[in-house]
Design a protein around this motif. Sequence first.
Motif, PDB file in Angstrom:
ATOM      1  N   ASN A  55       0.871  -1.177   0.000  1.00 14.49           N
ATOM      2  CA  ASN A  55       0.000   0.000   0.000  1.00 14.49           C
ATOM      3  C   ASN A  55       0.904   1.222   0.000  1.00 14.49           C
ATOM      4  OD1 ASN A  55      -2.872  -0.814   0.255  1.00 14.49           O
ATOM      5  ND2 ASN A  55      -2.082  -1.927   2.023  1.00 14.49           N
ATOM      6  N   GLN A  62     -10.217  12.755   7.304  1.00 11.00           N
ATOM      7  CA  GLN A  62      -9.731  12.246   8.581  1.00 11.00           C
ATOM      8  C   GLN A  62     -10.324  12.958   9.786  1.00 11.00           C
ATOM      9  OE1 GLN A  62      -5.414  12.179   7.962  1.00 11.00           O
ATOM     10  NE2 GLN A  62      -5.672  10.015   7.520  1.00 11.00           N
ATOM     11  N   THR A  71     -13.547   7.190   7.621  1.00 10.19           N
ATOM     12  CA  THR A  71     -13.339   5.750   7.445  1.00 10.19           C
ATOM     13  C   THR A  71     -14.642   5.040   7.095  1.00 10.19           C
ATOM     14  OG1 THR A  71     -13.551   5.434   9.832  1.00 10.19           O
ATOM     15  CG2 THR A  71     -11.315   5.597   8.943  1.00 10.19           C
ATOM     16  N   LEU A  74     -14.625   4.461   3.324  1.00 13.53           N
ATOM     17  CA  LEU A  74     -13.497   3.789   2.674  1.00 13.53           C
ATOM     18  C   LEU A  74     -13.918   2.558   1.861  1.00 13.53           C
ATOM     19  CD1 LEU A  74     -10.572   4.154   5.212  1.00 13.53           C
ATOM     20  CD2 LEU A  74     -10.742   5.138   2.924  1.00 13.53           C
ATOM     21  N   TRP A  81     -10.459  -1.778  -1.039  1.00 17.31           N
ATOM     22  CA  TRP A  81     -11.070  -2.257   0.193  1.00 17.31           C
ATOM     23  C   TRP A  81     -11.121  -3.790   0.231  1.00 17.31           C
ATOM     24  CZ3 TRP A  81     -11.873  -0.314   4.766  1.00 17.31           C
ATOM     25  CH2 TRP A  81     -12.706  -0.985   5.657  1.00 17.31           C
ATOM     26  N   GLY A  85      -7.836  -3.002   2.238  1.00 20.80           N
ATOM     27  CA  GLY A  85      -8.328  -2.028   3.209  1.00 20.80           C
ATOM     28  C   GLY A  85      -9.042  -2.596   4.403  1.00 20.80           C
ATOM     29  N   LEU A  88      -6.750  -3.748   7.251  1.00 24.73           N
ATOM     30  CA  LEU A  88      -5.807  -2.818   7.857  1.00 24.73           C
ATOM     31  C   LEU A  88      -6.382  -2.191   9.119  1.00 24.73           C
ATOM     32  CD1 LEU A  88      -4.517  -0.873   4.716  1.00 24.73           C
ATOM     33  CD2 LEU A  88      -3.340  -2.672   5.974  1.00 24.73           C
ATOM     34  N   ASP A  89      -5.504  -1.848  10.030  1.00 26.83           N
ATOM     35  CA  ASP A  89      -5.870  -1.106  11.221  1.00 26.83           C
ATOM     36  C   ASP A  89      -5.543   0.357  10.918  1.00 26.83           C
ATOM     37  OD1 ASP A  89      -6.646  -0.483  13.794  1.00 26.83           O
ATOM     38  OD2 ASP A  89      -4.719  -1.038  14.678  1.00 26.83           O
ATOM     39  N   LEU A  90      -6.568   1.133  10.562  1.00 30.79           N
ATOM     40  CA  LEU A  90      -6.372   2.512  10.124  1.00 30.79           C
ATOM     41  C   LEU A  90      -6.305   3.457  11.306  1.00 30.79           C
ATOM     42  CD1 LEU A  90      -8.868   2.340   7.181  1.00 30.79           C
ATOM     43  CD2 LEU A  90      -6.407   2.478   6.987  1.00 30.79           C
ATOM     44  N   PRO A  91      -5.554   4.531  11.215  1.00 29.42           N
ATOM     45  CA  PRO A  91      -4.692   4.962  10.125  1.00 29.42           C
ATOM     46  C   PRO A  91      -3.377   4.179  10.092  1.00 29.42           C
ATOM     47  CG  PRO A  91      -4.559   6.543  11.910  1.00 29.42           C
ATOM     48  CD  PRO A  91      -5.567   5.498  12.320  1.00 29.42           C
ATOM     49  N   VAL A  92      -2.789   4.081   8.910  1.00 32.90           N
ATOM     50  CA  VAL A  92      -1.519   3.381   8.718  1.00 32.90           C
ATOM     51  C   VAL A  92      -0.427   4.433   8.582  1.00 32.90           C
ATOM     52  CG1 VAL A  92      -0.214   1.808   7.254  1.00 32.90           C
ATOM     53  CG2 VAL A  92      -2.674   1.473   7.556  1.00 32.90           C
ATOM     54  N   THR A  96      -1.649   6.452   5.130  1.00 28.62           N
ATOM     55  CA  THR A  96      -2.895   7.211   5.101  1.00 28.62           C
ATOM     56  C   THR A  96      -2.643   8.695   5.295  1.00 28.62           C
ATOM     57  OG1 THR A  96      -3.260   6.756   7.440  1.00 28.62           O
ATOM     58  CG2 THR A  96      -4.340   5.298   5.882  1.00 28.62           C
TER      59      THR A  96
END
Length: 169
Positions: A55, A62, A71, A74, A81, A85, A88-92, A96
């Motif tokens: 990624n 945000q 989010t 997303l 996604w 996506g 993932l544990d957002l934010p990266v 991001t």
Amino acid sequence: MRAKLFFAVSGLLTLPAYAAELQVDVEIPKLNVAEYHRPYVAVWLEGTDQKVAANLAVWYQQKDTAEGHGTKWLPDLRQWWRKSGRNLDLPVDGVTGPTRPVGRHVLKFDGRSPQLGKLAPGQYTLVVEAVREVGGRELLKIPFEWNGKPQSGKAQGASELGAVGLSIK
């Protein structure tokens, strides 16, 4: 003398296999529409198996608003996604970021960056996906070979994306 030579040679062995720099240019076009919203954009690399190899960037709202946090939308970046996506544990960190305004945006990565550091030599595809509220969705792909040799590629969007370019130096 032998010690100096040993350290010099061992230093060469620790260098990355490819000291290449990958540059991605993403253009967000100016649209003449009544209700304009900045697009959500995902940029990633896929291997020949069409699985996400890295990624590179995900741009989304945000801040919390009356409509919720960004989010929430997303999953509208459907390809990204489904492939990456939702896992993932957002934010990266380093991936991001906030949505971008109209214009040309440049992303640069070198072989030592976390995104490319473990990228094995081979065939890949740069994928850029954009989606906009009260707008459309667009996906562009540029195939390339990660082998340390200079190369470039381009794709032209029709609605949500303008010109997208890839160059490896």
